[in-house]
Design an enzyme around this catalytic site. Structure first.
Site, PDB file in Angstrom:
ATOM      1  N   GLY A 138       0.835  -1.185   0.000  1.00  0.00           N
ATOM      2  CA  GLY A 138       0.000   0.000   0.000  1.00  0.00           C
ATOM      3  C   GLY A 138       0.875   1.242   0.000  1.00  0.00           C
ATOM      4  O   GLY A 138       2.047   1.199   0.386  1.00  0.00           O
ATOM      5  N   CYS A 139       0.322   2.357  -0.438  1.00  0.00           N
ATOM      6  CA  CYS A 139       1.131   3.582  -0.487  1.00  0.00           C
ATOM      7  C   CYS A 139       1.562   4.007   0.920  1.00  0.00           C
ATOM      8  O   CYS A 139       2.761   4.152   1.195  1.00  0.00           O
ATOM      9  CB  CYS A 139       0.376   4.691  -1.199  1.00  0.00           C
ATOM     10  N   TYR A 140       0.603   4.171   1.831  1.00  0.00           N
ATOM     11  CA  TYR A 140       0.966   4.565   3.193  1.00  0.00           C
ATOM     12  C   TYR A 140       1.861   3.533   3.887  1.00  0.00           C
ATOM     13  O   TYR A 140       2.843   3.900   4.548  1.00  0.00           O
ATOM     14  CB  TYR A 140      -0.290   4.801   4.030  1.00  0.00           C
ATOM     15  N   THR A 160       4.077   1.662   2.663  1.00  0.00           N
ATOM     16  CA  THR A 160       5.451   1.774   2.156  1.00  0.00           C
ATOM     17  C   THR A 160       6.261   2.722   3.033  1.00  0.00           C
ATOM     18  O   THR A 160       7.397   2.415   3.416  1.00  0.00           O
ATOM     19  CB  THR A 160       5.445   2.262   0.699  1.00  0.00           C
ATOM     20  N   PHE A 217       7.082  10.687  -0.505  1.00  0.00           N
ATOM     21  CA  PHE A 217       7.162   9.970  -1.775  1.00  0.00           C
ATOM     22  C   PHE A 217       5.901  10.244  -2.594  1.00  0.00           C
ATOM     23  O   PHE A 217       4.915  10.778  -2.075  1.00  0.00           O
ATOM     24  CB  PHE A 217       7.357   8.458  -1.563  1.00  0.00           C
TER      25      PHE A 217
END
Length: 309
Positions: A114-116, A118, A285
């Site tokens: 998942g983005c968060y 990461t 990011f």
């Protein structure tokens, strides 16, 4: 030549991946005409005739797509959250440990982070492994993403016919049951679910995630300097994750969540106030880069044996 099928290529992540790969000479992109994209038989045919499938679908649709695959030679990268804590799937965050790139390279089933998660796992796991952060520490995570993190509906809200009607800032996940929590706890090796509070801002893309630590709750040797050294050493030989020099962190006055946009990299920082015994960890990011399409392409390259970490 690798035959690759992106199931869900018209979504936010799918479009990004397609744009990144369409000029590649080592990949043939298999596509379905618009009128056949919801045809189950045609999708199953494509899923079983490709070498690698990238799933850019809602969770339930991703599970259905995997169930359609009967060809044992087809490899899968799932960009949804459907399989992130599922058995038999390799977690696609190459930089999280020394052996992870090889696991991804050899796997037939890779789940994109998942983005968060990461950012959260990238900050926390090296510290837990080093004994600088207890596994039972009461971790609290706050993160803000650009609205593209909400997918096509959010993009349409801010860029479509109703452009300008979206809120300037919104906090969500107030039930404290966000789907990323089990993923963060598992791969950061936390013994209890972290407190996680996400938000969207009225800008298109970019994430700033922060974790606040209290020195009095940490081991005596877990100083800001030791934490910075741990992160810097962990990511010293890898690509795509950078740790700000400690002196730069100490002099910084603000963080721009858009500063890594257009890249597939993540930038980590360690800030501190020794007088108050407080340490702040940050990750910045691009939620469409390292947080989504960029991560999928990094995993694809590992699986094809054409890239390092």
């Amino acid at each position: 030549m690798t035959n690759l099928f992106i199931d869900g290529e018209q979504g936010t992540t799918g479009l990004q991946i397609h744009q990144r790969l369409r000029q590649r000479s080592d990949i043939t992109l298999m596509t379905l005409p618009a009128e056949q994209r919801k045809d189950t038989a045609r999708r199953a045919e494509m899923l079983n005739s490709c070498d690698i499938a990238i799933l850019c679908l809602p969770d339930e649709a991703a599970r259905e797509a995997v169930a359609m695959i009967k060809n044992p030679h087809v490899r899968v990268i799932d960009a949804s959250s459907a399989h992130r804590v599922a058995e038999g799937w390799t977690y696609g965050f190459a930089q999280m440990s020394a052996g992870q790139p090889e696991r991804i390279r050899e796997s037939k089933r890779v789940t994109n982070p998942g983005c968060y998660p990461t950012g959260a796992i990238g900050l926390l796991l090296p510290l837990v492994n080093a004994g600088l952060l207890p596994a039972d520490y009461p971790v609290a995570i706050h993160a803000v993403s650009g609205y593209s993190g909400g997918g096509r509906p959010a993009v349409d809200l801010y860029e479509g016919d109703t452009a300008g009607s979206g809120p300037a800032f919104q906090v969500y996940g107030l039930g404290l049951k966000h789907k990323h929590v089990p993923e963060i706890a598992r791969y950061a090796k936390l013994s209890a679910p972290p407190f996680f509070l996400p938000a969207y801002g009225a800008y298109r893309q970019g994430i700033v995630l922060s974790v606040a630590l209290q020195q009095r709750l940490l081991p005596a040797d877990a100083t800001a300097s030791a934490i910075h050294s741990c992160l810097a050493q962990h990511y010293a030989s890898g690509r795509h994750v950078k740790v700000l020099a400690h002196e730069i962190s100490n002099d910084a006055k603000r963080i721009n969540p858009e500063s890594m946009n257009g890249t597939d990299d993540m930038e980590l920082g360690v800030f501190s106030n020794p007088e108050n015994g407080q340490i702040l960890l940050t990750a910045v990011f691009d939620n469409l880069g390292k947080g989504a399409a960029g991560a999928a392409v990094q995993n694809l390259d590992l699986m094809l044996g054409v890239s390092g970490t």
